[in-house]
Design a protein around this motif. Sequence first.
Motif, PDB file in Angstrom:
ATOM      1  N   PHE A 173       0.813  -1.212   0.000  1.00 34.42           N
ATOM      2  CA  PHE A 173       0.000   0.000   0.000  1.00 34.42           C
ATOM      3  C   PHE A 173       0.854   1.272   0.000  1.00 34.42           C
ATOM      4  O   PHE A 173       0.456   2.299  -0.564  1.00 34.42           O
ATOM      5  N   ARG A 174       2.019   1.205   0.627  1.00 34.04           N
ATOM      6  CA  ARG A 174       2.917   2.368   0.612  1.00 34.04           C
ATOM      7  C   ARG A 174       3.336   2.691  -0.818  1.00 34.04           C
ATOM      8  O   ARG A 174       3.351   3.867  -1.220  1.00 34.04           O
ATOM      9  N   ARG A 175       3.640   1.649  -1.591  1.00 33.41           N
ATOM     10  CA  ARG A 175       4.017   1.869  -2.994  1.00 33.41           C
ATOM     11  C   ARG A 175       2.829   2.404  -3.790  1.00 33.41           C
ATOM     12  O   ARG A 175       3.000   3.289  -4.651  1.00 33.41           O
ATOM     13  N   GLY A 176       1.633   1.905  -3.497  1.00 27.18           N
ATOM     14  CA  GLY A 176       0.442   2.418  -4.152  1.00 27.18           C
ATOM     15  C   GLY A 176       0.246   3.891  -3.864  1.00 27.18           C
ATOM     16  O   GLY A 176      -0.115   4.673  -4.749  1.00 27.18           O
ATOM     17  N   CYS A 177       0.484   4.274  -2.626  1.00 28.79           N
ATOM     18  CA  CYS A 177       0.342   5.678  -2.226  1.00 28.79           C
ATOM     19  C   CYS A 177       1.386   6.552  -2.917  1.00 28.79           C
ATOM     20  O   CYS A 177       1.076   7.648  -3.406  1.00 28.79           O
ATOM     21  N   GLU A 178       2.624   6.075  -2.985  1.00 24.89           N
ATOM     22  CA  GLU A 178       3.695   6.825  -3.646  1.00 24.89           C
ATOM     23  C   GLU A 178       3.378   7.087  -5.118  1.00 24.89           C
ATOM     24  O   GLU A 178       3.680   8.154  -5.654  1.00 24.89           O
ATOM     25  N   LEU A 179       2.738   6.094  -5.762  1.00 23.97           N
ATOM     26  CA  LEU A 179       2.481   6.182  -7.201  1.00 23.97           C
ATOM     27  C   LEU A 179       1.044   6.584  -7.533  1.00 23.97           C
ATOM     28  O   LEU A 179       0.692   6.738  -8.708  1.00 23.97           O
ATOM     29  N   GLY A 180       0.190   6.722  -6.514  1.00 24.84           N
ATOM     30  CA  GLY A 180      -1.200   7.109  -6.756  1.00 24.84           C
ATOM     31  C   GLY A 180      -2.047   6.022  -7.369  1.00 24.84           C
ATOM     32  O   GLY A 180      -3.015   6.306  -8.094  1.00 24.84           O
ATOM     33  N   VAL A 181      -1.722   4.761  -7.077  1.00 21.31           N
ATOM     34  CA  VAL A 181      -2.454   3.626  -7.654  1.00 21.31           C
ATOM     35  C   VAL A 181      -3.362   2.988  -6.604  1.00 21.31           C
ATOM     36  O   VAL A 181      -2.873   2.499  -5.577  1.00 21.31           O
ATOM     37  N   PRO A 182      -4.688   2.958  -6.827  1.00 21.80           N
ATOM     38  CA  PRO A 182      -5.583   2.270  -5.889  1.00 21.80           C
ATOM     39  C   PRO A 182      -5.334   0.764  -5.917  1.00 21.80           C
ATOM     40  O   PRO A 182      -5.087   0.182  -6.978  1.00 21.80           O
ATOM     41  N   ILE A 183      -5.402   0.141  -4.729  1.00 19.39           N
ATOM     42  CA  ILE A 183      -5.131  -1.298  -4.621  1.00 19.39           C
ATOM     43  C   ILE A 183      -6.287  -1.975  -3.897  1.00 19.39           C
ATOM     44  O   ILE A 183      -6.648  -1.588  -2.774  1.00 19.39           O
ATOM     45  N   LEU A 184      -6.842  -2.978  -4.528  1.00 20.49           N
ATOM     46  CA  LEU A 184      -7.943  -3.752  -3.959  1.00 20.49           C
ATOM     47  C   LEU A 184      -7.391  -4.986  -3.262  1.00 20.49           C
ATOM     48  O   LEU A 184      -6.571  -5.713  -3.837  1.00 20.49           O
ATOM     49  N   ILE A 185      -7.831  -5.222  -2.047  1.00 23.63           N
ATOM     50  CA  ILE A 185      -7.444  -6.452  -1.358  1.00 23.63           C
ATOM     51  C   ILE A 185      -8.673  -7.345  -1.286  1.00 23.63           C
ATOM     52  O   ILE A 185      -9.748  -6.922  -0.883  1.00 23.63           O
ATOM     53  N   ASP A 186      -8.522  -8.588  -1.735  1.00 24.08           N
ATOM     54  CA  ASP A 186      -9.664  -9.496  -1.851  1.00 24.08           C
ATOM     55  C   ASP A 186     -10.195  -9.931  -0.490  1.00 24.08           C
ATOM     56  O   ASP A 186      -9.453  -9.978   0.497  1.00 24.08           O
ATOM     57  N   ALA A 187     -11.485 -10.272  -0.461  1.00 24.60           N
ATOM     58  CA  ALA A 187     -12.099 -10.827   0.746  1.00 24.60           C
ATOM     59  C   ALA A 187     -11.639 -12.276   0.915  1.00 24.60           C
ATOM     60  O   ALA A 187     -11.187 -12.930  -0.032  1.00 24.60           O
ATOM     61  N   GLU A 188     -11.767 -12.773   2.138  1.00 29.81           N
ATOM     62  CA  GLU A 188     -11.364 -14.147   2.447  1.00 29.81           C
ATOM     63  C   GLU A 188     -12.483 -14.829   3.243  1.00 29.81           C
ATOM     64  O   GLU A 188     -13.552 -14.245   3.461  1.00 29.81           O
ATOM     65  N   GLU A 189     -12.227 -16.055   3.686  1.00 28.94           N
ATOM     66  CA  GLU A 189     -13.200 -16.772   4.502  1.00 28.94           C
ATOM     67  C   GLU A 189     -13.486 -15.990   5.787  1.00 28.94           C
ATOM     68  O   GLU A 189     -12.618 -15.276   6.295  1.00 28.94           O
ATOM     69  N   THR A 190     -14.698 -16.161   6.327  1.00 24.67           N
ATOM     70  CA  THR A 190     -15.114 -15.351   7.481  1.00 24.67           C
ATOM     71  C   THR A 190     -14.174 -15.516   8.675  1.00 24.67           C
ATOM     72  O   THR A 190     -13.984 -14.569   9.436  1.00 24.67           O
ATOM     73  N   TRP A 191     -13.585 -16.692   8.833  1.00 18.22           N
ATOM     74  CA  TRP A 191     -12.785 -16.914  10.041  1.00 18.22           C
ATOM     75  C   TRP A 191     -11.374 -16.327   9.941  1.00 18.22           C
ATOM     76  O   TRP A 191     -10.643 -16.343  10.925  1.00 18.22           O
ATOM     77  N   ILE A 192     -11.001 -15.787   8.797  1.00 15.88           N
ATOM     78  CA  ILE A 192      -9.754 -15.020   8.748  1.00 15.88           C
ATOM     79  C   ILE A 192     -10.014 -13.565   8.345  1.00 15.88           C
ATOM     80  O   ILE A 192      -9.087 -12.759   8.317  1.00 15.88           O
ATOM     81  N   GLN A 193     -11.278 -13.225   8.075  1.00 17.30           N
ATOM     82  CA  GLN A 193     -11.595 -11.849   7.671  1.00 17.30           C
ATOM     83  C   GLN A 193     -11.375 -10.819   8.787  1.00 17.30           C
ATOM     84  O   GLN A 193     -10.984  -9.681   8.492  1.00 17.30           O
ATOM     85  N   PRO A 194     -11.601 -11.161  10.065  1.00 17.62           N
ATOM     86  CA  PRO A 194     -11.390 -10.140  11.106  1.00 17.62           C
ATOM     87  C   PRO A 194      -9.995  -9.522  11.108  1.00 17.62           C
ATOM     88  O   PRO A 194      -9.851  -8.295  11.205  1.00 17.62           O
ATOM     89  N   VAL A 195      -8.964 -10.335  10.984  1.00 16.93           N
ATOM     90  CA  VAL A 195      -7.604  -9.787  10.991  1.00 16.93           C
ATOM     91  C   VAL A 195      -7.361  -8.978   9.722  1.00 16.93           C
ATOM     92  O   VAL A 195      -6.671  -7.951   9.739  1.00 16.93           O
ATOM     93  N   LEU A 196      -7.960  -9.420   8.627  1.00 18.40           N
ATOM     94  CA  LEU A 196      -7.829  -8.686   7.367  1.00 18.40           C
ATOM     95  C   LEU A 196      -8.487  -7.310   7.468  1.00 18.40           C
ATOM     96  O   LEU A 196      -7.894  -6.287   7.092  1.00 18.40           O
TER      97      LEU A 196
END
Length: 395
Positions: A173-196
């Motif tokens: 995300f730091r590189r995305g911010c430096e270059l102005g590029v939006p970055i999508l992070i995919d969803a995961e299973e519910t039992w690991i989504q909280p940390v995500l």
Amino acid sequence: MYSENITFTNFENSEIAFRGQSNNSLRQSCLLFKVMNNRTLVKTGKYLVNFAFAIHFPVEGILRKTIYKHFVGGTSIDDCVKTIEKLASRNVGTILDFAVEGEEREDLFDATCDEIIRTVEIAHKNSNVPFSAFKITGIARFDLLAKVSESHSITDEEGDEFRRVEERVDSIFRRGCELGVPILIDAEETWIQPVLDDIVMKMMVKYNKDKAIVQNTYQMYRHDSMERIKQHHRQALEKGFKFGLKIVRGAYMEKERERALVKGYPSPIQPDKPATDHDFDAIIRYFMDHLDTIDFMVATHNEESSLLLARLIDEYKLPRNHQGIYFSQLYGMSDHITFNLAEQGYNVVKYVPYGEVKTMMPYLFRRAEENSSVKGQSSRELKLIQREVRRRKKK
């Protein structure tokens, strides 16, 4: 050319949908979807492919010319250049998705992180690649994410491992911010989504001050997704950052229900498809009412939801290429939605996964299973292709 004074009404134009395919390519697509329309063939094929890889049978050549060719952009970023250019010629953007997941080794996680950053740098250089995207399970061990999500105690070694996960996410995300590029992070299973969710919201606070660089993904087949989105939006308003996100219907429904049943907790999944559809469309209306503080992408193969957003854009008298609103479909699927929307001037992107054939198999198995499901869409895709074949024969 389109006119913004004319409301867009349907996706019926098969000539626009398949304009980029030759007659031979269309016939190959027709055959592929006929195979995927048969659940038994898909299940048998999955077993045979896994067995072939296990015994080192040379099956890659067959896969490369069939299902891989249809759903995957290539083996590398360079290999995807022709696909990017082909989509761009139809006013469709590309999201390069290095589709690696389920690894266990730290060196592989670091290599994947470096590759994701390369996709960010390509997006910066190429206006036809407006986003980057990644899965956290490509740069972190699944069991570790589950342990942290469920607040289990972790060892000092696991603590160090988790800090490296956070460092990888931050570097992307730091590189995305430096270059102005939006970055999508995919969803995961519910039992690991909280940390995500926790990591992503921290990244938004850090990098979304001026632009929605960090963008989360929400699966609307979860009955709590609408409230989670609104809660996260409230946090964005309170802390003064731009909220960015993508919505999908979801990809792990059967697995989620089975796990809930085995472990004896309430299913996190909506009671039925109409409930999912209701929330999906309702949250689109919510986004439109808060467009000054939300950038969003509607990633769907559902015609009704796509039409809803298209009509709302026109009703709100917004430019069809409004920079904060995107439609998205997977490469190789729902071309009738993608190209008809693009023809009318809306922002549309294709998710274009890439990677070696063997690496791509989990992704390709999901696409085959999705298309062969009772309520899947291979029948619809097949009918559309057959309609275009008939139309061309009449010419």
